[in-house]
Design a protein around this motif. Structure first.
Motif, PDB file in Angstrom:
ATOM      1  N   UNK A 133      11.705  21.210  15.180  1.00  0.00           N
ATOM      2  CA  UNK A 133      11.864  22.876  15.111  1.00  0.00           C
ATOM      3  C   UNK A 133      11.637  23.449  13.901  1.00  0.00           C
ATOM      4  N   UNK A 134      10.621  22.400  12.817  1.00  0.00           N
ATOM      5  CA  UNK A 134      10.023  23.183  11.542  1.00  0.00           C
ATOM      6  C   UNK A 134       8.741  22.767  11.528  1.00  0.00           C
ATOM      7  N   UNK A 135       8.653  22.615  12.798  1.00  0.00           N
ATOM      8  CA  UNK A 135       6.928  22.396  13.182  1.00  0.00           C
ATOM      9  C   UNK A 135       6.368  23.809  13.343  1.00  0.00           C
ATOM     10  N   UNK A 136       4.988  23.850  12.340  1.00  0.00           N
ATOM     11  CA  UNK A 136       4.989  25.179  11.936  1.00  0.00           C
ATOM     12  C   UNK A 136       3.878  25.769  12.672  1.00  0.00           C
ATOM     13  N   UNK A 137       3.006  25.416  13.516  1.00  0.00           N
ATOM     14  CA  UNK A 137       2.443  25.816  14.884  1.00  0.00           C
ATOM     15  C   UNK A 137       2.232  25.729  15.923  1.00  0.00           C
ATOM     16  N   UNK A 144       7.271  22.737  22.619  1.00  0.00           N
ATOM     17  CA  UNK A 144       9.285  22.768  22.880  1.00  0.00           C
ATOM     18  C   UNK A 144       9.437  22.338  21.400  1.00  0.00           C
ATOM     19  N   UNK A 145      10.038  22.271  20.865  1.00  0.00           N
ATOM     20  CA  UNK A 145      10.839  21.581  19.535  1.00  0.00           C
ATOM     21  C   UNK A 145      12.604  21.564  19.700  1.00  0.00           C
ATOM     22  N   UNK A 146      12.489  21.110  19.022  1.00  0.00           N
ATOM     23  CA  UNK A 146      14.269  19.907  18.693  1.00  0.00           C
ATOM     24  C   UNK A 146      14.753  20.067  17.272  1.00  0.00           C
ATOM     25  N   UNK A 147      15.964  20.556  17.073  1.00  0.00           N
ATOM     26  CA  UNK A 147      16.334  20.077  15.720  1.00  0.00           C
ATOM     27  C   UNK A 147      16.694  18.167  15.355  1.00  0.00           C
ATOM     28  N   UNK A 148      15.378  18.319  14.669  1.00  0.00           N
ATOM     29  CA  UNK A 148      15.473  17.287  14.585  1.00  0.00           C
ATOM     30  C   UNK A 148      14.464  16.751  13.746  1.00  0.00           C
ATOM     31  N   UNK A 149      14.361  15.070  13.197  1.00  0.00           N
ATOM     32  CA  UNK A 149      12.703  14.783  12.108  1.00  0.00           C
ATOM     33  C   UNK A 149      12.963  13.494  13.154  1.00  0.00           C
ATOM     34  N   UNK A 150      11.907  12.962  13.862  1.00  0.00           N
ATOM     35  CA  UNK A 150      11.259  11.964  14.270  1.00  0.00           C
ATOM     36  C   UNK A 150      12.129  10.578  13.557  1.00  0.00           C
ATOM     37  N   UNK A 270       0.942  14.218  -2.159  1.00  0.00           N
ATOM     38  CA  UNK A 270      -0.176  13.991  -1.625  1.00  0.00           C
ATOM     39  C   UNK A 270      -0.686  15.425  -1.867  1.00  0.00           C
ATOM     40  N   UNK A 271      -2.133  15.241  -0.953  1.00  0.00           N
ATOM     41  CA  UNK A 271      -3.160  16.463  -0.758  1.00  0.00           C
ATOM     42  C   UNK A 271      -3.113  17.669   0.099  1.00  0.00           C
ATOM     43  N   UNK A 272      -1.554  17.122   0.940  1.00  0.00           N
ATOM     44  CA  UNK A 272      -1.236  18.215   2.432  1.00  0.00           C
ATOM     45  C   UNK A 272      -0.174  18.110   2.096  1.00  0.00           C
ATOM     46  N   UNK A 273       1.150  19.037   2.599  1.00  0.00           N
ATOM     47  CA  UNK A 273       1.723  19.574   2.560  1.00  0.00           C
ATOM     48  C   UNK A 273       2.113  18.919   4.190  1.00  0.00           C
ATOM     49  N   UNK A 274       3.487  19.302   4.417  1.00  0.00           N
ATOM     50  CA  UNK A 274       4.027  19.073   6.304  1.00  0.00           C
ATOM     51  C   UNK A 274       5.222  20.113   6.168  1.00  0.00           C
ATOM     52  N   UNK A 275       5.628  20.636   7.602  1.00  0.00           N
ATOM     53  CA  UNK A 275       6.100  21.682   8.375  1.00  0.00           C
ATOM     54  C   UNK A 275       7.694  20.983   7.727  1.00  0.00           C
ATOM     55  N   UNK A 276       7.790  19.424   8.616  1.00  0.00           N
ATOM     56  CA  UNK A 276       8.893  18.540   8.061  1.00  0.00           C
ATOM     57  C   UNK A 276       9.433  18.467   6.729  1.00  0.00           C
ATOM     58  N   UNK A 277       8.232  17.557   6.032  1.00  0.00           N
ATOM     59  CA  UNK A 277       8.420  17.666   4.205  1.00  0.00           C
ATOM     60  C   UNK A 277       8.814  19.063   3.237  1.00  0.00           C
ATOM     61  N   UNK A 278       8.817  20.325   4.300  1.00  0.00           N
ATOM     62  CA  UNK A 278       9.527  21.227   3.268  1.00  0.00           C
ATOM     63  C   UNK A 278      10.353  21.407   3.819  1.00  0.00           C
ATOM     64  N   UNK A 350      15.401  22.745  24.568  1.00  0.00           N
ATOM     65  CA  UNK A 350      15.274  23.704  25.341  1.00  0.00           C
ATOM     66  C   UNK A 350      15.494  24.787  25.286  1.00  0.00           C
ATOM     67  N   UNK A 351      16.585  25.595  24.643  1.00  0.00           N
ATOM     68  CA  UNK A 351      16.815  26.876  24.219  1.00  0.00           C
ATOM     69  C   UNK A 351      16.000  27.001  22.994  1.00  0.00           C
ATOM     70  N   UNK A 352      15.723  26.109  21.929  1.00  0.00           N
ATOM     71  CA  UNK A 352      14.989  26.428  21.004  1.00  0.00           C
ATOM     72  C   UNK A 352      13.437  26.208  21.324  1.00  0.00           C
ATOM     73  N   UNK A 353      13.237  26.162  22.051  1.00  0.00           N
ATOM     74  CA  UNK A 353      11.792  26.304  22.194  1.00  0.00           C
ATOM     75  C   UNK A 353      11.815  28.031  22.839  1.00  0.00           C
ATOM     76  N   UNK A 354      12.217  27.789  23.415  1.00  0.00           N
ATOM     77  CA  UNK A 354      12.489  29.411  24.196  1.00  0.00           C
ATOM     78  C   UNK A 354      12.645  30.526  23.088  1.00  0.00           C
ATOM     79  N   UNK A 355      13.451  30.419  21.962  1.00  0.00           N
ATOM     80  CA  UNK A 355      13.356  31.035  21.392  1.00  0.00           C
ATOM     81  C   UNK A 355      11.940  32.485  20.617  1.00  0.00           C
TER      82      UNK A 355
END
Length: 355
Positions: A133-137, A144-150, A270-278, A350-355
């Motif tokens: 769910x921290x994915x930026x785009x 769809x999003x879920x509250x977690x990390x890989x 790293x030269x690139x930030x990411x949603x999950x590291x943020x 699913x709920x987070x994906x539909x917010x």
């Protein structure tokens, strides 16, 4: 159900292995097709996961494109023979294309916003794209999003318990003060043009000046000045080392995140930030440094964290994180089964994906 799992990187083996076991325990059939990338095949062997090798993908963009065509052709042949109900992958370029071509439901997991080229070539063909769910785009209606990390697919406390005996077999005292320094290979397509740490011998001397041993792991060859700090650890054992470390410093966002979810503070350069590291920075477990002065700022923060190691309750930071996140393997299993709403995990995602 028959599922076809495709693996392009060693981290993907960790991500899927518990889901593979759970599906098989429920009586489903799971087939694995893998690229020969780094230690991916060795990891599959270590976890006793049967697999078909599709080939390798490396080199220039032209070479990658040519090898990609061969890999997709081989996966098409395999999928036609197996006739699976679902095909899945992290990143999912090959899986999504083959799924669309053969009418197989495809479920793609990703957490990497800056993999722009492969994302553009993948998402329009995938039936479902699942991200933390921290994915930026926003990737459209099938995102769809879920509250977690890989990394919580295999490092959630329900899945992993660190073992000090693993370190002792490698000559590491789990009670000593030590830092894990990780260097990447920079050969992934989304890494082209990116860079991480420099001035490594000086950084190691600074860390050692705080009374810490420095153990270096790398995808490629180390500089001569660091060769005596290299620690050879089996890929299936690395997480035990990270769990007992006092600090992680490195160029790998995956390994930085693995350290953080294990309660080991991580400095990611790293030269690139990411949603999950943020997001992990919000929990006080990971510090990302990007831009021209990233090495100096990263080194400064690493020394501060070592100085504060004895006065900071990292376990409390980790518990706060775990309270807000789910076991990602549960999400993977439910999505491959298509069982949305069967448990609280799927409903939450699913709920987070539909917010």
């Amino acid at each position: 159900m028959q599922a076809l799992v495709t693996v392009q990187h060693p981290a993907h083996v960790h991500f899927f292995r518990h889901a593979i076991g759970e599906l098989e325990d429920r009586g489903h059939e799971v087939h694995v097709a893998a690229l020969d990338k780094d230690v991916a095949l060795s990891l599959l062997d270590a976890y006793d996961i049967d697999h078909t090798v599709l080939g390798t993908r490396s080199g220039s963009l032209v070479q990658v494109a040519l090898s990609q065509a061969t890999i997709e052709a081989r996966l098409v042949q395999l999928a036609r023979r197996l006739d699976p109900d679902v095909i899945t992958a992290i990143g999912g370029l090959t899986a999504a294309h083959v799924g669309a071509a053969l009418g197989i439901r495809s479920v793609v997991f990703t957490d990497t916003e800056h993999a722009r080229l492969s994302n553009r070539l993948t998402f329009p063909f995938a039936d479902e794209v699942w991200t933390p769910d921290c994915y930026w785009h926003d990737e459209g209606a099938d995102h769809h999003r879920y509250p977690g990390f890989h990394e919580l697919a295999y490092l959630h406390p329900d899945r992993f318990t660190p073992d000090p005996a693993v370190l002792e077999r490698r000559g590491v005292d789990p009670d000593e003060r030590f830092v894990v320094l990780r260097l990447t290979g920079w050969d992934a397509v989304h890494d082209i043009g990116d860079s991480g740490l420099d001035g490594l011998p000086g950084l190691v001397r600074q860390l050692e000046s705080r009374g810490a041993s420095v153990y270096v792991t790398a995808e490629g060859e180390l500089p001569d000045a660091l060769a005596d700090r290299e620690l050879t650890v089996e890929p299936s054992e690395i997480h035990h080392l990270l769990a007992y470390a006092d600090l992680f410093v490195g160029e790998s966002p995956t390994m930085a995140t693995e350290s953080a979810v294990l309660g080991t503070p991580a400095v990611y350069v790293h030269s690139q930030p990411l949603g999950y590291t943020d997001e992990l920075a919000d929990y006080g477990l990971l510090w990302g440094f990007h831009g021209d002065d990233r090495n100096a700022r990263g080194a400064e923060r690493a020394l501060e964290l070592l100085d504060a190691a004895d006065t900071t309750d990292w376990d409390a930071h980790r518990e706060q994180l775990l309270a807000a996140k789910v076991d990602t393997t549960d999400v993977v299993v439910e999505r491959l089964l298509g069982d949305v709403g069967a448990t609280g995990t799927a409903r939450t995602a699913t709920a987070r994906a539909d917010d």
